[in-house]
Design a protein around this motif. Structure first.
Motif, short mmCIF file in Angstrom:
data_model
loop_
_atom_site.label_atom_id
_atom_site.label_comp_id
_atom_site.label_asym_id
_atom_site.label_seq_id
_atom_site.Cartn_x
_atom_site.Cartn_y
_atom_site.Cartn_z
N TYR A 280 0.87 -1.19 0.00
CA TYR A 280 0.00 0.00 0.00
C TYR A 280 0.90 1.23 0.00
N LEU A 281 1.37 1.60 -1.19
CA LEU A 281 2.36 2.66 -1.31
C LEU A 281 1.78 4.04 -1.05
N ASP A 282 0.46 4.18 -1.25
CA ASP A 282 -0.19 5.45 -0.92
C ASP A 282 -0.94 5.36 0.39
N GLY A 283 -0.84 4.24 1.08
CA GLY A 283 -1.53 4.05 2.35
C GLY A 283 -2.98 3.66 2.22
N LYS A 284 -3.51 3.58 1.01
CA LYS A 284 -4.95 3.34 0.83
C LYS A 284 -5.25 2.19 -0.12
N THR A 285 -4.55 2.16 -1.25
CA THR A 285 -4.87 1.18 -2.29
C THR A 285 -3.63 0.34 -2.60
N PRO A 286 -3.81 -0.93 -2.94
CA PRO A 286 -2.65 -1.80 -3.16
C PRO A 286 -1.98 -1.58 -4.50
N SER A 287 -0.66 -1.71 -4.49
CA SER A 287 0.14 -1.67 -5.71
C SER A 287 0.91 -2.97 -5.84
N LEU A 288 1.25 -3.29 -7.06
CA LEU A 288 2.03 -4.48 -7.38
C LEU A 288 3.49 -4.09 -7.50
N VAL A 289 4.38 -4.84 -6.85
CA VAL A 289 5.82 -4.58 -6.94
C VAL A 289 6.49 -5.83 -7.49
N MET A 290 7.14 -5.69 -8.64
CA MET A 290 7.87 -6.79 -9.28
C MET A 290 9.36 -6.43 -9.29
N THR A 291 10.21 -7.39 -8.97
CA THR A 291 11.63 -7.09 -8.85
C THR A 291 12.48 -8.05 -9.68
N ARG A 292 13.70 -7.61 -9.95
CA ARG A 292 14.66 -8.45 -10.69
C ARG A 292 16.05 -8.23 -10.12
N GLY A 293 16.72 -9.32 -9.75
CA GLY A 293 18.09 -9.25 -9.29
C GLY A 293 18.22 -8.94 -7.82
N TYR A 294 19.28 -9.50 -7.20
CA TYR A 294 19.63 -9.14 -5.82
C TYR A 294 21.08 -9.46 -5.48
N TYR A 295 21.73 -10.31 -6.23
CA TYR A 295 23.15 -10.58 -5.97
C TYR A 295 24.03 -9.39 -6.36
N THR A 296 23.66 -8.73 -7.44
CA THR A 296 24.42 -7.57 -7.93
C THR A 296 23.44 -6.41 -8.12
N ARG A 297 23.05 -6.17 -9.35
CA ARG A 297 22.05 -5.14 -9.62
C ARG A 297 20.69 -5.58 -9.05
N SER A 298 19.98 -4.63 -8.45
CA SER A 298 18.63 -4.89 -7.93
C SER A 298 17.69 -3.81 -8.45
N VAL A 299 16.57 -4.24 -9.05
CA VAL A 299 15.60 -3.31 -9.61
C VAL A 299 14.21 -3.67 -9.09
N LEU A 300 13.48 -2.68 -8.60
CA LEU A 300 12.11 -2.84 -8.14
C LEU A 300 11.22 -1.92 -8.96
N ALA A 301 10.14 -2.46 -9.50
CA ALA A 301 9.20 -1.66 -10.28
C ALA A 301 7.81 -1.76 -9.67
N ALA A 302 7.18 -0.62 -9.42
CA ALA A 302 5.85 -0.59 -8.82
C ALA A 302 4.80 -0.26 -9.87
N TRP A 303 3.65 -0.93 -9.75
CA TRP A 303 2.57 -0.79 -10.72
C TRP A 303 1.24 -0.62 -10.00
N ASN A 304 0.36 0.12 -10.63
CA ASN A 304 -1.04 0.17 -10.21
C ASN A 304 -1.90 -0.52 -11.27
N PHE A 305 -2.96 -1.18 -10.80
CA PHE A 305 -3.93 -1.77 -11.72
C PHE A 305 -5.28 -1.13 -11.42
N ARG A 306 -5.70 -0.24 -12.31
CA ARG A 306 -6.95 0.49 -12.13
C ARG A 306 -7.71 0.50 -13.45
N ASN A 307 -9.03 0.35 -13.36
CA ASN A 307 -9.90 0.41 -14.55
C ASN A 307 -9.43 -0.54 -15.66
N GLY A 308 -8.95 -1.71 -15.23
CA GLY A 308 -8.58 -2.74 -16.19
C GLY A 308 -7.23 -2.57 -16.84
#
Length: 617
Positions: A280-308
């Motif tokens: 709940y990145l805004d404290g109210k509605t859920p967001s999806l967080v998908m990540t790639r990598g952790y041994y070296t480079r680490s990337v996290l991407a956050a997404w909202n799913f609204r209105n399809g």
């Protein structure tokens, strides 16, 4: 938050008596009373309790005939007036502490990790199950089977099957699936990484089904990568977009040298390490967080799913061009957790030895590096805020560490023996309250010369330790039990040994994922505040849901209405499974759990017909 029904469940205990329990919602008054009813096969219902039940959400039926089948339901009581009846639970035949869900497992596959969500909006959880065929770790070459996912109602109804296809590799680190109501319509969606040839629950193909992007070693290091949200009820693909981040910033089909430059190796180990979470990145509605990598480079991407539609919210990249995030490189674990560490009402992502703020900016990095296990809660109730117990595989002065969850300040640490080379640190770590003599959670690890058990202050309190995989609330007190493989044990803190409470193997059940020894799922999905555990049978034809039949004097609202705990169930399937934790201290000497700051999703209308039932208030 999802608007759950009463979740009534009934099983026979070791004496053949029927133990009935049900859930209280986080929004309901603490003094809410209940009546318990037993219905016979002739339809006649009998109230079993003489006085309304106010101190627990469970009841032991001492008068049920062992040769009869019954259904149990409960009614709320407010000021002497009964509410409507809950959905009944039909007691199953036999004397076993579980009930079964029949499966339609594809040939050559076996049930693996699972998750739960209310897929159809009726207030009852459904199960989304990863059916796994032949898999490979990222470090191993070879062709794998296509990952398959299925959704089941608790009565065994198969809702859909999704086949991710040959261009998604099978294995613990590749396919993380999130089951959650992302758009607030009262029904959970399912989100996964997809590729050319993925077939949704309606038989529709994503991308180009003629493409085969596997190389001669079985790795998939070329071709388009997608992120798809599926309808939880039908399995239909609702929205598909490009996965962030790609394997390479500018090349669709990067070379070995290009992959090595970005991720540290060129054969497909580090680049295809994925994690996922809901926050709940805004404290109210859920967001999806998908990540790639952790041994070296680490990337996290956050997404909202609204209105399809999926929309990209932010990306955190340890290797961004500015160089400001370099301290966050190589800090991730094989798991993650999500909670509000700074008290602003918005969630942060605890990503191994670092934390990412709700806005996608780095909150802190300890620099301690990669590990296999992670636990976050109010581990030390004598300190303000929450703490993190983490393990590291490579650092000799911090094989295990205990830190402030908000600031990253290291409170105490334990050195591992022979550390300094990859794989020489501890491979497991666990934090649970299992000894009432010491305030807070006890912490212990497996391997690397760190022996014994430590209290929340870092003091060694025992030379022996129990297993180091997962925990569960099973018996009647507020201490955790030890969940390992198909076994639930109680820690005898006086004699430093365990007492067995459940051995699911005697009921033909198996655990998953080799030495990780985890069930399909462990969560508070039914009944009172204690947790259920789900296992697969040896023939892969059933899931068996075990629920406790031990009386308790404690009454709490369902753990699923504590936001951190609920989000923990969403990420439990990710890579190396970890047990869920609440955001408050739960254990010996605990305070009353704080009232959760949640709003339950109200019934939606579909052509004039409600698709979600309200709770029985």
């Amino acid at each position: 938050m999802e608007n759950l029904d009463r979740g009534v469940v009934a099983v026979r205990d070791s004496e053949g008596k029927v133990f009935v329990s049900w859930r209280q919602l986080g929004t309901e008054p603490e003094d809410l009373a209940f009546n318990v009813y037993r219905a016979s096969s002739n339809g006649k219902a009998e109230k079993l309790n003489k006085q309304s039940i106010r101190t627990t959400t469970s009841f032991r039926d001492l008068t049920a005939d062992t040769s009869h089948q019954y259904a149990y339901f409960v009614k709320t009581v407010v000021k002497g007036k009964e509410g409507t009846a809950s959905k009944p639970f039909a007691l199953k035949e036999g004397n076993q502490p579980y009930f079964s869900i029949p499966l339609q497992t594809p040939a050559g596959y076996a049930p693996n990790d699972g998750s739960v969500g209310d897929l159809d909006g009726d207030g009852e959880y459904e199960i989304v199950l990863h059916q796994a065929g032949k898999g490979r770790d990222n470090s191993q070459a070879g062709i794998t089977d296509a990952p398959i996912f299925q959704a089941y109602k608790l009565d065994g109804t198969l809702l859909w099957t999704i086949n991710l296809g040959k261009n998604i590799r099978e294995g613990a680190h590749y396919t993380q699936f999130m089951v959650y109501d992302l758009d607030g319509d009262g029904r959970a969606e399912v989100a996964m990484k997809t590729a050319d040839g993925t077939i949704d629950g309606k038989g529709n193909v994503i991308g180009d089904s003629t493409k085969d992007w596997r190389n001669e070693r079985g790795y998939i290091l070329a071709g388009p990568e997608y992120l798809t949200v599926f309808d939880g009820l039908t399995g239909a693909a609702l929205s598909t977009t490009s996965f962030i981040p790609p394997r390479h910033p500018s090349e669709l089909n990067p070379s070995t040298e290009q992959l090595k430059e970005v991720w540290g190796d060129g054969y497909g180990n580090r680049v295809d390490r994925f994690l996922a979470a809901i926050a709940y990145l805004d404290g109210k509605t859920p967001s999806l967080v998908m990540t790639r990598g952790y041994y070296t480079r680490s990337v996290l991407a956050a997404w909202n799913f609204r209105n399809g539609k999926l929309s990209h919210l932010w990306t955190f990249d340890s290797d961004d061009s500015s160089g400001k995030n370099r301290a966050y490189r190589g800090q991730g674990n094989h798991n993650l957790t999500v909670t509000d560490v700074d008290g602003d009402g918005k969630d942060e992502i605890i990503f191994g030895a670092m934390a990412i703020d709700d806005n996608g900016k780095g909150l802190y990095s300890t620099g301690l590096g990669h590990g296999d296990a992670l636990h976050v809660s109010d581990l030390d109730p004598q300190r303000p805020g929450m703490e993190v117990f983490d393990i590291q595989e490579r650092f000799d002065d911090a094989g295990a560490s205990f830190r402030d969850a908000r600031t990253g300040e290291i409170i105490w640490k334990k050195a591992s023996v022979k550390a300094g080379e990859d794989g020489e640190g501890p491979g497991r770590g666990l934090a649970l309250d299992i000894d009432p003599r010491y305030p807070g959670y006890e912490c212990w690890v497996a391997g690397a010369g760190i022996t014994g058990m430590f209290d929340a202050k870092g003091n060694k309190i025992a030379d022996k330790t129990p297993a180091c995989n997962m925990g569960i609330f099973w018996d009647g007190d507020v201490l955790s039990e030890i969940l390992n493989g198909t076994t639930i044990d109680k820690w005898d803190y006086v004699n430093s040994k365990t007492q067995n409470l459940l051995q699911a193997r005697q009921y033909n059940c198996l655990h998953n994922n080799g030495t990780k020894s985890n069930p399909v799922l462990s969560a508070d999905i039914l009944g009172d505040w204690r947790e259920e555990v789900i296992y697969r049978t040896a023939d892969a034809k059933e899931l068996r849901i075990f629920t406790t039949s031990i009386p308790t004097q404690h009454r709490f609202y369902t753990l699923m209405h504590n936001p951190q705990y609920r989000l923990s169930i969403a990420w439990q399937n990710v890579a190396y499974n970890q047990p869920p934790h609440t955001s408050f201290f739960m254990g010996e000497g605990m305070n009353k759990p704080p009232k959760p700051n949640i709003v339950l999703i109200q019934p939606k209308q579909n052509n004039g017909v409600a698709i979600m039932k309200g709770s029985n208030k």
